[in-house]
Design a protein around this motif. Structure first.
Motif, mmCIF file in Angstrom:
data_model
loop_
_atom_site.group_PDB
_atom_site.id
_atom_site.type_symbol
_atom_site.label_atom_id
_atom_site.label_comp_id
_atom_site.label_asym_id
_atom_site.label_seq_id
_atom_site.Cartn_x
_atom_site.Cartn_y
_atom_site.Cartn_z
ATOM 1 N N TRP A 36 28.088 64.230 45.226
ATOM 2 C CA TRP A 36 28.637 64.177 43.871
ATOM 3 C C TRP A 36 28.335 65.423 43.061
ATOM 4 O O TRP A 36 29.132 65.827 42.228
ATOM 5 C CB TRP A 36 28.173 62.928 43.131
ATOM 6 N N ARG A 37 27.221 66.077 43.292
ATOM 7 C CA ARG A 37 26.868 67.282 42.522
ATOM 8 C C ARG A 37 27.847 68.430 42.803
ATOM 9 O O ARG A 37 28.050 69.285 41.960
ATOM 10 C CB ARG A 37 25.453 67.738 42.838
ATOM 11 N N GLU A 38 28.422 68.448 44.008
ATOM 12 C CA GLU A 38 29.345 69.508 44.397
ATOM 13 C C GLU A 38 30.799 69.098 44.254
ATOM 14 O O GLU A 38 31.692 69.835 44.664
ATOM 15 C CB GLU A 38 29.083 69.919 45.861
ATOM 16 N N GLU B 250 37.491 51.164 42.571
ATOM 17 C CA GLU B 250 37.080 52.544 42.827
ATOM 18 C C GLU B 250 37.967 53.170 43.899
ATOM 19 O O GLU B 250 38.369 52.506 44.849
ATOM 20 C CB GLU B 250 35.615 52.584 43.263
ATOM 21 N N SER B 251 38.266 54.454 43.736
ATOM 22 C CA SER B 251 39.144 55.157 44.676
ATOM 23 C C SER B 251 38.373 55.611 45.912
ATOM 24 O O SER B 251 37.167 55.869 45.855
ATOM 25 C CB SER B 251 39.772 56.386 44.007
ATOM 26 N N ASP B 252 39.092 55.730 47.012
ATOM 27 C CA ASP B 252 38.495 56.236 48.248
ATOM 28 C C ASP B 252 38.005 57.669 48.062
ATOM 29 O O ASP B 252 36.968 58.053 48.604
ATOM 30 C CB ASP B 252 39.493 56.169 49.402
ATOM 31 N N GLU B 253 38.742 58.463 47.290
ATOM 32 C CA GLU B 253 38.354 59.855 47.070
ATOM 33 C C GLU B 253 36.964 59.939 46.434
ATOM 34 O O GLU B 253 36.107 60.718 46.865
ATOM 35 C CB GLU B 253 39.384 60.568 46.181
ATOM 36 N N ARG B 254 36.734 59.130 45.416
ATOM 37 C CA ARG B 254 35.421 59.155 44.741
ATOM 38 C C ARG B 254 34.333 58.557 45.632
ATOM 39 O O ARG B 254 33.217 59.056 45.658
ATOM 40 C CB ARG B 254 35.513 58.440 43.397
#
Length: 160
Positions: A86-88, A75-79
């Motif tokens: 997460w909704r925004e 998994e990426s740091d950005e995600r």
């Protein structure tokens, strides 16, 4: 027993005091993992679900654990940085991931029936019924682990 310095109760060592109960929770986790994989749920999606539930429950130990596991799974740091909002986050998460996260949040928060029904409808539109069921089971199990950890107050592992 109260500690003299702080005047507060020490953490309640649930695992030490009830190892059989913890073993049952751990066995349930294993059964859910196997069945979720058989239903086609990606391990990384389940890790995001566990991490999001842990964030909602304020379980520092589990947030650390599942962040590390998600990173190891690629998994990426950005995600990971965007998961709490997460909704925004626009297109950062797929519709499938968004549906799973909404369902996991509904299971964790035990919202009013309308919100829970809405999350279930959305999840079942993009996940198969078995996949949606195992997202809910994964959220249920991690919620149990969160409550054990928060009650027991373990220290997060150094270095994530």
């Amino acid at each position: 027993m109260r500690t003299a310095a702080a005047g507060t109760l020490p953490p309640l060592p649930l695992i030490e005091l009830a190892p059989q109960a913890f073993a049952a929770v751990h066995a349930l986790h294993g059964a859910v993992e196997q069945a979720a994989a058989a239903a086609g749920l990606e391990p990384l999606l389940l890790e995001l679900v566990r991490l999001r539930c842990s964030q909602l429950n304020g379980c520092t130990y589990c947030v650390d654990l599942h962040t590390s596991a998600a990173r190891k799974a690629g998994e990426s740091d950005e995600r990971l940085d965007g998961l709490a909002a997460w909704r925004e986050s626009g297109p950062l998460f797929t519709p499938r991931e968004q549906a799973a996260l909404a369902l996991a949040e509904a299971v964790t928060r035990l919202p009013d029936h309308a919100e829970g029904a809405r999350a279930q409808r959305v999840a079942r539109a993009v996940l198969s019924d078995p996949e949606a069921a195992f997202v809910a089971w994964a959220a249920t199990v991690v919620n149990a682990y969160n409550r054990i950890a928060v009650t027991s107050k373990p220290v997060p592992a150094a270095g994530g």
